[in-house]
Design a protein around this motif. Structure first.
Motif, short mmCIF file in Angstrom:
data_model
loop_
_atom_site.label_atom_id
_atom_site.label_comp_id
_atom_site.label_asym_id
_atom_site.label_seq_id
_atom_site.Cartn_x
_atom_site.Cartn_y
_atom_site.Cartn_z
N VAL A 36 69.82 28.14 -5.62
CA VAL A 36 69.31 26.98 -6.16
C VAL A 36 68.23 26.30 -6.00
N THR A 37 67.99 26.01 -4.67
CA THR A 37 66.53 26.69 -4.22
C THR A 37 64.78 27.14 -4.27
N ARG A 38 65.91 28.80 -4.49
CA ARG A 38 64.79 29.30 -4.42
C ARG A 38 64.72 29.70 -5.89
N MET A 39 65.71 29.11 -6.62
CA MET A 39 64.84 29.59 -8.13
C MET A 39 64.43 28.05 -8.87
N LYS A 40 63.60 27.30 -8.34
CA LYS A 40 62.52 26.44 -8.75
C LYS A 40 61.76 27.11 -9.86
N THR A 41 61.64 28.80 -8.94
CA THR A 41 60.27 29.13 -9.92
C THR A 41 59.93 29.89 -10.67
N PHE A 42 61.67 30.11 -10.99
CA PHE A 42 61.92 30.98 -11.99
C PHE A 42 61.09 30.59 -12.92
N ASP A 43 61.01 29.90 -14.02
CA ASP A 43 60.90 29.32 -14.96
C ASP A 43 58.76 29.50 -14.71
N GLU A 44 58.03 29.87 -13.67
CA GLU A 44 56.53 29.78 -13.37
C GLU A 44 56.87 30.80 -13.80
N PHE A 45 57.79 32.52 -13.22
CA PHE A 45 57.22 33.27 -13.80
C PHE A 45 57.78 33.90 -14.82
N ASN A 46 58.83 33.50 -15.50
CA ASN A 46 59.69 33.90 -16.31
C ASN A 46 59.39 32.72 -17.32
N THR A 47 58.63 32.97 -18.34
CA THR A 47 57.60 32.86 -19.18
C THR A 47 58.19 32.88 -20.78
N ASP A 48 58.05 31.92 -21.59
CA ASP A 48 58.60 32.63 -22.98
C ASP A 48 56.92 33.68 -23.94
N ALA A 49 56.20 32.61 -22.91
CA ALA A 49 54.49 33.69 -23.11
C ALA A 49 54.74 35.40 -22.02
#
Length: 878
Positions: A36-49
């Motif tokens: 869970v800690t490491r998945m904090k950055t998921f949305d920074e790298f994997n975005t709709d854009a």
């Protein structure tokens, strides 16, 4: 009777199962916390854009995963889409790391996509992959500490694993999709499995004489221990199959076996256990790696790829241990003095190395070269231009490990003493060797920080075991209990737990350090170490390139056969893209274009020579000499980092480091100062380099490069100095000063009169687009007649559509003695040839026509796009 036995045994088994299960529940909870800690950055790298990654190698791994998914389970051995026009072998890519990712994508695709995974599914897997590996890493770390030191120390090590910050954390956050996380998992598993094999043979109570008399008994009578050795070899195989340079860990474990053999022989003990363990594990491993060597397109010996190095290293380690056993047997048989044995063993090893040097010089040479990873001896200066290959700084250890590295230092000293003072603790040698080599490696290349993190955790597990042992002794002595008496939990054990908590709490939980955004611990730091940074910048521009330039005819899912000749036979319309090597993998994946230079540092010398060439003509000479007549590098991409922070690295590769660093003194007037300032600036030679010219001057005056796209944001590049009454000190030389939208840049800043702020003077400041893309073209020829010696000047007003920035292109030529001129221009006044016709949909457009001045005469000339692309003449005048 049988029923009574069952009733007696069942409670014991249930109790044991419950006892084991609750420990694994704790490990599972900690693993979930890590994920869970490491998945904090998921949305920074994997975005709709878009989807971006941290680091360059992640793009090449994704390139291989895309191919492997399309050709599952086959991987790509040879890639013609990089190091254009030579292509390259896959090296450390297309390995087990990528096959695991492809398998996960296939499984997820069956659930989510109802069949083959879509590109979005593949990218979701690649983004989350490192976070999964980071969470899984707790399992082998727990196992190795548990089996070496006990369950309580292992639980402490598991908590430390979950909380440790630094490189171990950063390289396993979502988006850092490189093989580092799998390296941690599999290298630790290999060490644990090797230790289990050691204990399996240790339990057999073999003797050196018995094995020497009947070596076949190892197979006939000890198949269980052989099976454990086979499993250890499989663990090593998985590690090497994921990362071929992992032969380094063959050296670590092999050195443990060798030193343990020497220590035990010097003590007068029987060293059969490390000898037979190493011989069997490495023997099995060597056989497992032979198919990789046979299937390698590279051949020879190299640790960086699948070659004969991977089977040879364990084979030689195993044979070396057998030879050491033979020496020991002779030593004992002749009753030679045990203390002299280590010197004889070292001499025998050097003699064996000398024989190998004669028989297999390439193997020995590559092995000795590989030791530079750990020793730092003989490191090529160009390697230091790679960030992760730079030495770690001692001052960084606090932010990497908290107080754990201090307690690890204490543990190391205790383990080192124990090597000689505690013969029953045979793990001490392994701990000392592991920690020593990883520390040396870290202060040679900072990439080994995440390996050192595991060694630090294991050392802390060892320290915890010593503290618990001391607590047991104290409790028994205070209660006057013998060794067999039941002890239970005591105040001494509570004191140990408090000590261990104090090791973790100050820096790993409460935190005295703030790595970013004021965060003070691992779980909050994880969320602010990410961000795509320049990856997003390049992804946006490469997306434009993919959509607005001609199809190169080859794609990411194509299979390439390695040619017998030096160069690959490309389709006629194929072309390459030139940039600095850092960006090669992203150019390939995001732009689906073939880079000339790539992060294998292939063609880094060529790129550096081109970028530091004194003019366009010399740069083209370098490029054409490399490409030959049949290949074409059509596009050139330059970003602000290449013109500033990466320029120093470029100069190292070009051999121009001194020229760049020396610069020259220039005099500047600063409004807030009473006197002119002499400050260091780039020299005129550096300012004239091809890279500087195309980045800062828009290629003005060039005949074969035209700007076709620039990023809409600007970067202000310049230098700054701290000014005091005693003088001035340059604090930033040719670096970033500001970034933002062109609309935010004032007219004063455009004119380079950027004011100082307080005691800081900013000078040589020049705003430019963050990334510029050029196209190399034959150029149209403005032809006509004029009096000999007359100067012909052609200028064209242009506008970059993405930024709205106007600029002027101008070239000139002196008319020759024959009264004719032939002036080559790189821009057209229309954009009539699109990608479908082999052209470029340019994001830079002409404003009007060329103004051609011939002496005192002026005329307007239109230059069609086909003339620029085909090198056609355009008449000027009647």
């Amino acid at each position: 009777m049988v029923l009574n036995d069952i009733r007696e045994k069942v409670p014991d088994r249930v109790e044991k199962l419950v006892h084991v299960s609750w420990e694994w529940v704790v490990v599972a909870v900690l693993a979930r916390f890590m994920f869970v800690t490491r998945m904090k950055t998921f949305d920074e790298f994997n975005t709709d854009a878009g989807v971006w990654f941290f680091g360059t190698d992640a793009y090449y791994h994704t390139r291989h995963v895309v191919y492997t998914v399309a050709n599952f389970p086959k991987t790509l051995d040879y890639d013609a889409l990089t190091q254009y026009p030579l292509g390259t072998t896959a090296g450390q890519f297309g390995t087990l790391f990528d096959q695991i990712a492809a398998a996960m994508a296939w499984l997820l695709g069956l659930v989510v996509d109802g069949g083959a995974p879509t590109r979005d599914t593949i990218l979701d897997v690649m983004t989350a992959y490192p976070a999964i590996l980071g969470a899984v890493a707790i399992v082998p770390i727990y196992l190795v500490v548990r089996d070496m030191f006990g369950r309580a120390p292992a639980l402490f090590a598991a908590v430390a694993t979950a909380l440790i910050p630094g490189s171990f954390l950063i390289r396993t956050i979502a988006g850092f999709s490189d093989h580092h996380g799998l390296e941690i998992v599999l290298s630790t598993t290999a060490v644990w499995a090797s230790y289990r094999a050691f204990t399996a043979w240790e339990a057999r109570e073999l003797t050196l004489e018995g094995v020497a008399d009947d070596p076949a008994s190892l197979y006939h009578d000890h198949r269980g221990a052989l099976g454990v050795s086979l499993l250890a070899a499989l663990a090593f195989w998985a590690y090497l199959a994921a990362w071929p340079p992992g032969v380094l860990f063959v050296g670590i474990v092999g050195l443990w076996f060798v030193l343990q053999t020497m220590v035990e022989t010097a003590r007068g003990q029987d060293p059969i256990d490390p000898i037979v363990t190493g011989a069997t594990v490495f023997g099995f491993l060597s056989l497992m790696m032979i198919p990789y060597a046979l299937g390698s397109p590279r051949g020879g010996f190299s640790a960086l790829d699948f070659t004969w190095m991977q089977p040879s290293a364990p084979l030689l380690a195993g044979l070396g241990l057998v030879g050491l056993g033979a020496l020991t047997w002779v030593w004992r048989d002749r009753e030679l003095p045990d203390p002299a044995y280590p010197f004889a063993a070292i001499g025998a090893g050097l003699a064996g190395l000398a024989v190998l040097w004669v028989l297999l010089p390439d193997l020995v040479g590559e092995t000795l070269s590989g030791t530079s990873w750990v020793t730092g001896i003989g490191v090529d200066p160009t390697r230091r231009t790679i960030r992760e290959a730079q030495p770690a700084e001692f001052g960084r250890l606090g932010s990497q490990f908290g107080w754990l590295y201090i307690s690890a230092g204490v543990a190391f000293v205790l383990a080192l003493v124990g090597v000689f003072a505690k013969p029953e603790r045979r793990t001490n040698t392994l701990v000392v060797v592991w920690a020593t080599l990883m520390t040396m490696g870290t202060f040679t290349q900072s990439r080994f920080l995440y390996y050192l993190a595991v060694a630090v955790i294991v050392l802390n597990g060892y320290l915890a075991s010593r503290l618990f042992d001391a607590a047991d002794v104290f409790a028994r002595e205070s209660r006057e209990l013998d060794e067999d008496a039941e002890l239970g939990w005591t105040g001494s054990h509570t004191a140990v737990v408090v000590v261990l908590a104090l090791i973790l709490l100050p820096t790993n939980v409460t935190g005295f350090w703030a790595p970013c955004d004021g965060s003070t611990n691992a779980w909050s730091a994880a969320g602010c170490f990410g961000g795509p940074g320049e990856s997003r910048l390049w992804s946006e521009e490469l997306g434009w390139m993919e959509d607005n330039t001609a199809d190169p005819q080859l794609g990411l899912r194509d299979t390439f056969e390695q040619p017998d000749a030096e160069r690959y036979a490309y389709p006629q319309d194929m072309y390459g893209v030139l940039s600095w090597w850092d960006y090669g993998h992203q150019i390939l994946y995001d732009g689906e274009r073939a880079p000339v230079a790539n992060p294998f540092q292939q063609q880094a010398p060529l790129a550096s020579q081109i970028f530091t060439a004194p003019n366009e003509s010399r740069a083209l000479d370098h490029l054409d000499e490399y490409l030959g007549d049949d290949n074409h590098a059509r596009y050139l991409m330059i970003d602000d980092a290449m013109a500033a922070t990466k320029l120093g690295a470029i100069t190292v590769w070009a051999g121009e480091r001194d020229t760049y660093e020396e610069g020259q003194l220039r005099t500047y007037d600063a409004e807030q100062q009473q006197r002119p300032l002499e400050l260091r600036s780039p020299s005129d030679e550096v300012r004239s380099w091809f890279l500087q010219d195309v980045y800062h001057n828009d290629g003005d005056g060039m005949h074969h490069f035209r700007l076709v796209k620039e990023h809409p944001q600007f970067t202000l590049i310049g230098s700054s100095a701290q000014v005091t009454d005693q003088g001035s000190r340059v604090s930033g030389y040719n670096t970033f000063l500001a970034r933002g939208s062109w609309d935010d840049l004032s007219d004063i800043q455009r004119d380079q009169a950027y004011p100082g702020r307080g005691d800081t003077v900013i000078y040589d400041a020049q705003p430019e687009s963050r990334l510029k893309t050029y196209e190399r073209v034959p150029g149209a020829h403005l032809v006509g007649e004029a009096a000999p010696g007359t100067t012909v000047n052609a200028s064209l007003d242009l506008e970059a559509k993405t930024s709205g920035r106007p600029f002027t292109y101008e070239v000139s030529q002196e008319v020759g003695e024959d009264g004719r001129f032939n002036l080559t221009v790189a821009y057209s006044t229309d954009d009539t040839v699109g990608p479908a016709e082999g052209g470029t949909d340019q994001a830079v457009e002409a404003v009007g026509s060329y103004t051609v001045e011939i002496g005192s005469q002026t005329t307007q000339v239109d230059v069609p796009e086909p003339a620029v692309l085909d090198g056609q003449p355009v008449p000027v005048g009647s």
